[in-house]
Scaffold this active site. Structure first.
Site, mmCIF file in Angstrom:
data_model
loop_
_atom_site.group_PDB
_atom_site.id
_atom_site.type_symbol
_atom_site.label_atom_id
_atom_site.label_comp_id
_atom_site.label_asym_id
_atom_site.label_seq_id
_atom_site.Cartn_x
_atom_site.Cartn_y
_atom_site.Cartn_z
ATOM 1 N N ARG A 1 0.874 -1.224 0.018
ATOM 2 C CA ARG A 1 0.033 0.241 -0.114
ATOM 3 C C ARG A 1 1.066 1.368 -0.132
ATOM 4 N NH1 ARG A 1 -5.140 -0.537 3.961
ATOM 5 N NH2 ARG A 1 -6.083 -2.452 2.821
ATOM 6 N N ASP B 1 1.974 5.103 -0.164
ATOM 7 C CA ASP B 1 1.558 6.262 0.481
ATOM 8 C C ASP B 1 1.201 7.246 -0.610
ATOM 9 O OD1 ASP B 1 1.859 5.298 2.949
ATOM 10 O OD2 ASP B 1 3.785 6.042 3.401
ATOM 11 N N ARG C 1 11.314 5.769 2.982
ATOM 12 C CA ARG C 1 11.406 7.419 3.039
ATOM 13 C C ARG C 1 12.153 7.991 4.382
ATOM 14 N NH1 ARG C 1 6.961 10.888 2.555
ATOM 15 N NH2 ARG C 1 5.278 9.310 3.097
#
Length: 270
Positions: free
Chosen positions: A54, A56, A205
């Site tokens: 999933r 972002d 990230r």
């Protein structure tokens, strides 16, 4: 209950105008536009989509994978034209690149053996090339590739990445990173490749954000690895912007091993 056929969908998208993958009632998402297109062709899809990762809001994909169970009668009718029909119905920033029938034991999420991401960073004075500005971060400080590689080496392996994750209740933050390296492209852009069995929210990230502070000289190369001793998210880690990140590949075992892999993953995540 009507007989169904499980289909694997390979999907690409430009994440700029999507609020991530997962369907949300009031937001534009990748799953939302894909299900809408499918339902225009086959009617309601009760079970929806199961996705490998999933992503972002703002994150891109060239190698996303999901699966869906369609009525076998509908698949028999659409088998030769589904890809073309989806191309006509979906917006230009999301594409289904392949549709493949798979056994019912295939699970796009739990059967996966790895997810691989790339993060692009331009540290040139002039910034990214205009055509790549939406998938490349502009970093105004020069980056030392050797320092980036040294920081990356300390993060490879099976660790608790709680310091780099947004924790979810009853979810583990233990992950196995099998690849984490940096290279420079011919245009000078620095590219991080990160591969693991799975990732928790914001992990990639956060890892990139930590390594960039090493690459530009503000942190010691050993600093990111030292954070692995923490059991909660570190406030010192800055999450790198979403637009530099792209999911480029998801790996799966041999067809005969789909079910075993899915069962093992479910046990591990529990």
């Amino acid at each position: 209950m009507d007989e169904t056929t499980r289909l694997r969908l390979d999907v690409s998208y430009d994440g700029r105008e999507f609020s991530g993958w997962a369907a949300q009632p009031t937001r534009r998402t990748v799953a939302g536009v894909l299900v809408e297109a499918l339902e225009r062709l086959v009617g309601p899809v009760p079970l929806g989509l199961t996705v490998a990762g999933r992503t972002d809001a703002g994150v891109h994909a060239t190698g996303q994978v999901c699966h869906i169970d369609l009525p076998t009668a509908a698949w028999s009718t659409l088998e030769g034209s589904l890809l073309r029909r989806l191309a006509a119905l979906m917006p230009p920033d999301a594409r289904v690149r392949a549709v493949t029938p798979v056994p019912s034991t295939f699970d796009a999420r739990f059967s996966a053996t790895f997810r691989r991401y790339e993060y692009r960073v331009a540290d040139t004075v002039s910034g990214p090339e205009p055509l790549r500005r939406y998938d490349t971060l502009w970093w105004v400080r020069p980056l030392d590739l050797d320092r980036l590689r040294e920081a990356a080496a300390g993060l490879v392996g099976l660790h608790d990445f709680a310091a780099f994750c947004k924790r979810k209740e009853h979810a583990t933050t233990v992950r196995a990173i099998t690849r984490l390296d940096w290279r420079r492209e011919d245009d000078g852009v620095a590219v991080a490749t990160v591969q693991a069995d799975a990732f928790c929210q914001a992990m990639v990230r956060s890892l990139v954000g930590a390594m960039l502070t090493v690459g530009d000289g503000r942190r010691d190369a050993s600093w990111p690895a030292k954070l692995l001793t923490l059991r909660e998210r570190s406030s010192e880690v800055t999450v790198a912007p979403a637009h530099g990140l792209t999911l480029i590949a998801v790996g799966y075992p041999a067809e005969s091993d789909y079910a075993d892999r899915a069962e093992a993953t479910r046990r591990l995540r529990a």
